[in-house]
Scaffold this active site. Structure first.
Site, mmCIF file in Angstrom:
data_model
loop_
_atom_site.group_PDB
_atom_site.id
_atom_site.type_symbol
_atom_site.label_atom_id
_atom_site.label_comp_id
_atom_site.label_asym_id
_atom_site.label_seq_id
_atom_site.Cartn_x
_atom_site.Cartn_y
_atom_site.Cartn_z
ATOM 1 N N LYS A 62 0.818 -1.224 0.000
ATOM 2 C CA LYS A 62 0.000 0.000 0.000
ATOM 3 C C LYS A 62 0.851 1.275 0.000
ATOM 4 O O LYS A 62 0.380 2.338 -0.398
ATOM 5 C CB LYS A 62 -0.911 -0.010 1.238
ATOM 6 C CG LYS A 62 -2.305 0.524 0.970
ATOM 7 C CD LYS A 62 -3.193 0.271 2.149
ATOM 8 C CE LYS A 62 -3.893 1.540 2.572
ATOM 9 N NZ LYS A 62 -4.828 1.284 3.678
ATOM 10 N N LEU A 64 3.169 1.787 -1.925
ATOM 11 C CA LEU A 64 3.563 2.084 -3.307
ATOM 12 C C LEU A 64 2.469 2.882 -4.006
ATOM 13 O O LEU A 64 1.279 2.664 -3.769
ATOM 14 C CB LEU A 64 3.805 0.774 -4.076
ATOM 15 C CG LEU A 64 4.877 -0.150 -3.494
ATOM 16 C CD1 LEU A 64 4.821 -1.515 -4.151
ATOM 17 C CD2 LEU A 64 6.251 0.480 -3.682
ATOM 18 N N LYS A 74 -6.252 -7.767 -1.183
ATOM 19 C CA LYS A 74 -6.147 -8.965 -2.034
ATOM 20 C C LYS A 74 -4.751 -9.579 -1.898
ATOM 21 O O LYS A 74 -4.596 -10.800 -1.895
ATOM 22 C CB LYS A 74 -6.442 -8.614 -3.492
ATOM 23 C CG LYS A 74 -7.916 -8.310 -3.715
ATOM 24 C CD LYS A 74 -8.301 -8.404 -5.155
ATOM 25 C CE LYS A 74 -9.814 -8.401 -5.315
ATOM 26 N NZ LYS A 74 -10.472 -7.226 -4.715
ATOM 27 N N THR A 103 -13.166 -13.133 -26.494
ATOM 28 C CA THR A 103 -12.438 -11.875 -26.738
ATOM 29 C C THR A 103 -10.989 -12.131 -27.171
ATOM 30 O O THR A 103 -10.300 -11.203 -27.571
ATOM 31 C CB THR A 103 -12.413 -10.939 -25.504
ATOM 32 O OG1 THR A 103 -11.875 -11.657 -24.400
ATOM 33 C CG2 THR A 103 -13.786 -10.402 -25.172
ATOM 34 N N SER A 182 6.946 -4.064 -29.376
ATOM 35 C CA SER A 182 7.832 -4.819 -28.490
ATOM 36 C C SER A 182 9.104 -5.262 -29.217
ATOM 37 O O SER A 182 10.141 -5.448 -28.591
ATOM 38 C CB SER A 182 7.094 -6.026 -27.928
ATOM 39 O OG SER A 182 6.439 -6.724 -28.962
ATOM 40 N N ARG A 185 11.628 -2.691 -28.804
ATOM 41 C CA ARG A 185 12.084 -2.676 -27.412
ATOM 42 C C ARG A 185 12.978 -3.878 -27.091
ATOM 43 O O ARG A 185 13.315 -4.118 -25.930
ATOM 44 C CB ARG A 185 10.885 -2.629 -26.447
ATOM 45 C CG ARG A 185 9.978 -1.410 -26.627
ATOM 46 C CD ARG A 185 9.112 -1.149 -25.402
ATOM 47 N NE ARG A 185 8.365 -2.320 -24.969
ATOM 48 C CZ ARG A 185 7.185 -2.703 -25.461
ATOM 49 N NH1 ARG A 185 6.602 -1.993 -26.408
ATOM 50 N NH2 ARG A 185 6.602 -3.787 -24.998
ATOM 51 N N GLY A 191 3.710 -10.074 -29.919
ATOM 52 C CA GLY A 191 2.343 -10.505 -30.220
ATOM 53 C C GLY A 191 1.952 -10.217 -31.665
ATOM 54 O O GLY A 191 1.169 -10.948 -32.269
ATOM 55 N N ASP A 194 4.321 -4.264 -35.777
ATOM 56 C CA ASP A 194 3.868 -2.882 -35.934
ATOM 57 C C ASP A 194 4.841 -2.128 -36.829
ATOM 58 O O ASP A 194 5.922 -1.754 -36.386
ATOM 59 C CB ASP A 194 3.826 -2.189 -34.557
ATOM 60 C CG ASP A 194 2.960 -2.942 -33.552
ATOM 61 O OD1 ASP A 194 1.748 -3.004 -33.764
ATOM 62 O OD2 ASP A 194 3.512 -3.478 -32.553
ATOM 63 N N ASP A 254 0.458 -4.774 -38.921
ATOM 64 C CA ASP A 254 -0.134 -3.446 -39.127
ATOM 65 C C ASP A 254 0.900 -2.570 -39.807
ATOM 66 O O ASP A 254 2.080 -2.600 -39.434
ATOM 67 C CB ASP A 254 -0.495 -2.787 -37.782
ATOM 68 C CG ASP A 254 -1.700 -3.437 -37.116
ATOM 69 O OD1 ASP A 254 -2.459 -4.136 -37.816
ATOM 70 O OD2 ASP A 254 -1.876 -3.245 -35.898
HETATM 71 P P1 8DG Z 1 3.020 -7.023 -28.208
HETATM 72 O O1 8DG Z 1 2.492 -6.655 -29.555
HETATM 73 O O2 8DG Z 1 4.249 -7.848 -28.275
HETATM 74 O O3 8DG Z 1 1.991 -7.662 -27.348
HETATM 75 O O4 8DG Z 1 3.410 -5.668 -27.419
HETATM 76 P P2 8DG Z 1 3.458 -4.175 -27.949
HETATM 77 O O5 8DG Z 1 4.052 -4.122 -29.309
HETATM 78 O O6 8DG Z 1 4.083 -3.350 -26.893
HETATM 79 O O7 8DG Z 1 1.915 -3.749 -27.964
HETATM 80 P P3 8DG Z 1 0.923 -3.285 -29.128
HETATM 81 O O8 8DG Z 1 -0.441 -3.514 -28.595
HETATM 82 O O9 8DG Z 1 1.245 -3.921 -30.443
HETATM 83 O O10 8DG Z 1 1.107 -1.716 -29.222
HETATM 84 C C1 8DG Z 1 2.257 -1.141 -29.797
HETATM 85 C C2 8DG Z 1 2.572 0.158 -29.137
HETATM 86 O O11 8DG Z 1 1.593 1.144 -29.430
HETATM 87 C C3 8DG Z 1 2.575 0.082 -27.631
HETATM 88 O O12 8DG Z 1 3.778 -0.443 -27.157
HETATM 89 C C4 8DG Z 1 2.374 1.530 -27.262
HETATM 90 C C5 8DG Z 1 1.458 2.064 -28.357
HETATM 91 N N1 8DG Z 1 0.062 2.154 -27.866
HETATM 92 C C6 8DG Z 1 -0.346 2.797 -26.708
HETATM 93 N N2 8DG Z 1 -1.697 2.689 -26.588
HETATM 94 C C7 8DG Z 1 -2.143 2.005 -27.663
HETATM 95 C C8 8DG Z 1 -3.440 1.609 -28.086
HETATM 96 O O13 8DG Z 1 -4.450 1.852 -27.425
HETATM 97 N N3 8DG Z 1 -3.526 0.913 -29.266
HETATM 98 C C9 8DG Z 1 -2.418 0.624 -30.015
HETATM 99 N N4 8DG Z 1 -2.573 -0.052 -31.154
HETATM 100 N N5 8DG Z 1 -1.180 0.996 -29.610
HETATM 101 C C10 8DG Z 1 -1.032 1.657 -28.462
HETATM 102 O O14 8DG Z 1 0.409 3.365 -25.947
HETATM 103 CA CA CA Z 2 3.082 -5.151 -31.094
HETATM 104 CA CA CA Z 3 0.005 -3.797 -32.565
#
Ligand code: 8DG
Ligand code: CA
Ligand code: CA
Length: 333
Positions: A62, A64, A74, A103, A182, A185, A191, A194, A254
């Protein structure tokens, strides 16, 4: 946004707490549709994941920022009993389980999932018999359901990047392509993929919509052999499916077309993580700037944002708001 993410995937000393908090977060988002509770659980999980040692009690938690009375209780319940009644109840709630399951299909949000469950559709198999209830995106989500659940290894994204760049540069060597999310990063798996693209002729204020539309369509048309399905094709955003080779799963891809002058703000935003973005936006505000995926603008004494600041690289954004530069690999908050 890809589904079912957990900021605590690398095992930290508080991973067990993070796991149940993320499960509660998903429940609030998909079943209760309470976005505030979703954010609260997600934030708490993120805060605990950032701790270097294991939290010993709710009282300690708490202290934090982001952990209040309810979550600290919890944590105590979990420490004392090794489980949570709320999670047990959710596991025994068939309707909640069905909604959570549905979902996971790309294109199926919490509202659609609840509608389907109302119609007696509770499994992916049920849904395969009721395809008339689905739109184009949801049909593709169902078609590739198993594939989209699989994480994409970094090496495969690198190979996709090479192939994509070879194709795009063959069309027009003036394109700039960056894979964000990601992958940028430095994560070992992602997942989805992008992609951001820009072109010197894409200047803001010019007939962006029309120009962008034809340019993105032309670009995607050139990716035949990599792109195997189109979910949606907008003026500046393509959502689709790609596959590197027959023996590999289909992947979510995308592509966003960005004007040159907005490229670096877009790169920063789509690199994330979303928690890092929030931290950075908050810091920007403290320094008198407003930051979004398009631009960085100073906020005048009247509170109205001024003209966008010229940005030539990601570092510029950090400099303006006096935030120590973080490499993409350091943005995994
Ligand atoms: P992942 O795909 O491996 O799960 O992770 P990610 O690449 O970090 O997540 P992502 O859902 O593909 O989103 C890519 C980046 O877009 C995310 O790191 C930060 C930015 N982002 C936000 N908010 C949102 C949002 O609402 N929708 C989308 N498409 N991107 C967002 O900060
Ligand atoms: Ca992604
Ligand atoms: Ca994405």
């Amino acid at each position: 946004m890809s589904k079912r993410k957990n900021p605590c995937e690398s095992r930290n000393p508080n991973a067990q707490f993070c796991d149940f908090l993320m499960e509660l977060a998903e429940y609030e988002k998909n079943v209760s549709r309470n976005i505030h509770k979703y954010n609260a659980y997600k934030k708490a999980a993120g805060v605990l994941a950032a701790q270097s040692r294991k939290i010993q009690s709710g009282e300690e938690a708490k202290k934090l920022d982001g952990i209040g009375d309810k979550i600290s209780k919890k944590i105590d319940e979990y420490i004392q009993t090794g489980k949570l009644r709320k999670i047990e109840n959710i596991h025994h709630d068939e309707k909640a389980q069905a909604i959570s399951m549905l979902t996971r299909i790309s294109g199926v949000g919490p509202v659609k999932a609840a509608e389907l469950v109302k119609d007696g559709i509770v499994t992916v198999e049920d849904l395969k018999r009721s395809k008339h209830l689905l739109n184009h995106h949801q049909l593709l989500g169902l078609k590739y359901f198993e594939d989209f659940e699989k994480k994409i290894p970094r090496t495969e994204i690198k190979a996709i990047e090479n192939k994509l760049k070879a194709l795009v540069f063959d069309l027009d060597s003036n394109f700039t392509i960056t894979i964000c999310g990601s992958f940028r990063r430095g994560k070992p798996e992602s997942g989805d993929i992008d992609v951001l693209a820009t072109h010197p002729s894409l200047k803001l204020g010019e007939t962006k919509q029309k120009h962008g539309e034809t340019m993105l369509k032309r670009l995607v048309d050139y990716l035949k052999g990599l792109v195997i399905d189109v979910i949606s094709m907008g003026d500046t955003k393509f959502m689709g499916v790609c596959r590197l080779s027959e023996d590999l799963p289909a992947r979510r891809l995308d592509i966003r077309l960005i004007p040159c002058d907005q490229y670096h703000c877009a790169i920063l935003y789509f690199t994330g993580s979303d928690v890092f973005n929030k931290t950075m936006r908050t810091h920007a505000l403290e320094k008198g700037f407003t930051l979004n995926e398009y631009y960085l603008r100073p906020i005048g004494s009247t509170g109205v944002p001024g003209e966008p600041v010229p940005i030539t690289c990601e570092e510029d954004i950090f400099d303006y708001i006096e935030y120590p530069y973080k490499k993409p690999e350091e943005r995994n908050l």
